[in-house]
Design an enzyme around this catalytic site. Structure first.
Site, PDB file in Angstrom:
ATOM      1  N   GLY A 165     -45.995 -41.304  55.438  1.00  0.00           N
ATOM      2  CA  GLY A 165     -47.254 -40.660  55.779  1.00  0.00           C
ATOM      3  C   GLY A 165     -48.464 -41.586  55.764  1.00  0.00           C
ATOM      4  N   LYS A 201     -48.650 -36.295  70.753  1.00  0.00           N
ATOM      5  CA  LYS A 201     -49.209 -34.944  70.782  1.00  0.00           C
ATOM      6  C   LYS A 201     -48.925 -34.277  69.437  1.00  0.00           C
ATOM      7  CE  LYS A 201     -50.431 -30.994  72.945  1.00  0.00           C
ATOM      8  NZ  LYS A 201     -51.883 -30.936  72.696  1.00  0.00           N
ATOM      9  N   GLU A 288     -36.868 -38.793  64.862  1.00  0.00           N
ATOM     10  CA  GLU A 288     -36.222 -40.059  64.517  1.00  0.00           C
ATOM     11  C   GLU A 288     -34.760 -39.821  64.195  1.00  0.00           C
ATOM     12  OE1 GLU A 288     -38.685 -41.244  61.069  1.00  0.00           O
ATOM     13  OE2 GLU A 288     -36.909 -40.928  59.843  1.00  0.00           O
ATOM     14  N   ASN A 290     -31.720 -40.900  61.525  1.00  0.00           N
ATOM     15  CA  ASN A 290     -31.353 -41.540  60.271  1.00  0.00           C
ATOM     16  C   ASN A 290     -29.883 -41.911  60.340  1.00  0.00           C
ATOM     17  OD1 ASN A 290     -33.875 -41.377  58.917  1.00  0.00           O
ATOM     18  ND2 ASN A 290     -33.534 -39.172  58.752  1.00  0.00           N
ATOM     19  N   ARG A 292     -27.640 -42.861  58.220  1.00  0.00           N
ATOM     20  CA  ARG A 292     -27.073 -42.914  56.872  1.00  0.00           C
ATOM     21  C   ARG A 292     -26.866 -41.495  56.368  1.00  0.00           C
ATOM     22  NH1 ARG A 292     -31.521 -40.684  54.838  1.00  0.00           N
ATOM     23  NH2 ARG A 292     -33.516 -41.433  55.588  1.00  0.00           N
TER      24      ARG A 292
END
Lengths: 451, 69
Positions: A165, A201, A288, A290, A292
């Site tokens: 963040g 957006k 996204e 990941n 793993r």
């Protein structure tokens, strides 16, 4: 066949991986820092290697020490867990060079998915929808303003190299953008050594919904349905559930297919997660991937009956998936609450010594734990000290089981987020399934900040 | 005015020097605990009269980090 696995991780996930290895008759090697000498997972493993001082750069991120421990112990594979070295392409290459099986995908895929810009491009090529925005970093404030103008405010300003963040801000107008651009760019440069920014957006009333996939080394890919992880604080998940109460059967199917297409296009192998943002009209956009095991994998295990860590081990040793998409069914509803050592209102970490630790028990309850009574929670690592998972036949039953279990959880000596979790599961908006990513700001914080 | 730590952790970075002028909202130090980096910003504009910590120090919640006049 894998005979002995070194777990390059700590805490609850190290313990979780050791359990699956034990079930499969695989020997285990734990590594630990000075701060983790008495950690439960170290006792569970067949062998343990001290790899350095508490700071992660000198221990859990110390590739030389970890590889040396693998060599000394005669391990033939390394399970990276999540975080630390799990998405580090150089570590994967090093394992290959040393003749060690890395339980995960190739270094190429990790590199591609580790870059927000490269990942976005790969997904567009695979036909997976992405959030409207820039395809690369914006060069200047002027370019940022032009882009924001064309996609329409509000927009998300994000640091290319960002995480947790930091360097990220919602901007509603040109004035705000002008102010936020320089500040966030400067902050990103301080934190990540890279001040480049991009723009997306801002989706209104969005949910975070992700698809768990399994892909073997022979091109077989299936999905294990979705997890909804919209209840977040500081852009980190707090409560996760499966299935999502929001999406229709049609959307579920489309998201599953999109995730499978992405994995095939990437020639992916391992368990993996494709994260999406889903808007109020059930449009979904790639966020996204990941590459793993995910913290919240247990909720998927609870509704499918599969052991995802076991699947990772089997895939890594070249086995084919033993089932097809048609074999996987959703059975019931599961929820996970992450137990964090932190202030329940400010969410700031609360390290310290645990003086009392009573956990809930029962048939529908599953505990994944990093600590025990008398453990020290140190400031060196993630504040998550455990996960509480419940499975009911329906979402409603899951909620009441979670509530009961949370009420039984007793931790003293440190601050925890349990009071927050109890409040959240009791909120009408939560029970109704109105779980958007701004839930905590919108429904929880007003409740505690007025008191 | 005293600037205090709002959580226990290590001082990861100090982003100003003694004697520097700071604006309201400007980061003075960045604390780090449990994988979380928390910037501590000046609440009002002023001059950094005293820095009470060094990079790498451990601070408890409520400890004074800097004095800004």
């Amino acid at each position: 066949m894998i005979q002995k696995v070194l777990i390059a991780n700590r805490g609850e996930i190290a313990a979780r991986i050791i359990r699956s290895c034990q079930k499969m008759g695989i020997r285990t090697v734990a590594v630990y820092s000075d701060a983790d000498q008495n950690a439960p997972y170290v006792k569970m493993a067949d062998e343990g290697y001290l790899i350095g001082p508490p700071r992660v750069n000198e221990s859990y991120l110390n590739v030389d020490k970890i590889v040396a421990a693998a060599k000394d112990s005669g391990a033939d594979a390394i399970h990276p867990g999540y975080g630390f070295l799990s998405e580090n392409e150089d570590f994967v290459k090093r394992c290959q060079d040393e003749g060690l099986i890395f339980i995960g995908p190739s270094s190429d895929v990790i590199k591609q998915m580790g870059s927000k810009i490269a990942a976005r491009k790969a997904m567009q090529q695979a036909g997976v929808p992405v959030v409207p925005g820039t395809d690369g970093a914006v060069a200047s404030l002027e370019e940022a303003m032009e882009t924001a103008q064309s996609i329409g405010y509000p927009v998300m300003l994000k640091a290319s190299a960002g995480g947790g963040g930091i360097g990220m801000q919602i901007v509603a107008s040109e004035d705000e953008l002008a102010k936020a651009f320089e500040n966030n760019s400067k902050r990103a440069l301080t934190f990540f050594g890279d001040g480049s920014m991009f723009i997306e957006k801002k989706l209104e009333n969005a949910r975070h919904i992700e698809i768990q996939i399994l892909a073997d080394q022979h091109g077989n890919v299936i999905h294990l349905f979705e997890r909804e992880c919209s209840i977040q604080r500081r852009n980190q998940k707090v409560i996760e559930e499966a299935p999502s109460a929001f999406i229709s059967e049609k959307t579920r199917k489309q998201m599953g297919e999109a995730a499978i297409n992405a994995a095939i296009a990437l020639r992916y192998s391992n368990a993996g997660t494709i994260e999406f943002l889903v808007d109020e009209n059930e449009n979904f956009y790639f966020l996204e991937m990941n590459t793993r095991i995910q913290v919240e994998h247990p909720v998927t295990e609870e509704i499918t009956g599969l052991d995802i860590v076991e699947q990772q081990l089997k895939i890594a040793q070249g086995e084919r998936l033993h089932f097809t998409q048609e074999d996987i069914k959703i059975n019931g509803h599961a929820m996970e609450a992450r137990i964090y050592a932190e202030d329940p209102v400010t969410f700031f970490p609360s390290p310290g010594h645990i003086t009392k630790f009573d956990i809930p028990t029962g048939k529908a309850v599953r505990n994944e734990l990093a600590v025990t009574e008398k453990s020290d929670v140190t400031p060196f690592y993630d504040p998550m000290i455990g996960k509480l998972i419940v499975r009911g036949e329906t979402r409603q039953e899951s909620i009441s089981l979670l509530k009961q279990a949370l009420a039984q959880y007793k931790i003293e000596g440190i601050k925890t987020n349990i009071p927050m979790l109890l409040k959240v599961v009791d909120l009408e908006q939560f029970k109704m399934g109105n779980t958007t990513t701004d839930f905590v700001q919108k429904h929880y914080l007003p409740l505690v900040q007025t008191n | 005015m005293e600037l205090k730590a709002n959580m226990a952790g290590n001082v990861w970075k100090i982003t100003v020097n003694q004697g520097d002028k700071v604006e309201s909202g400007q980061d003075v130090v960045i604390l780090e605990s449990m994988k979380m980096e928390i910037p501590i910003a000046a609440e009002e504009a002023g001059t950094v009269a005293e820095l009470k910590v060094n990079e790498g120090d451990f601070v408890n919640e409520g400890d004074v980090i800097a004095v800004i006049d």
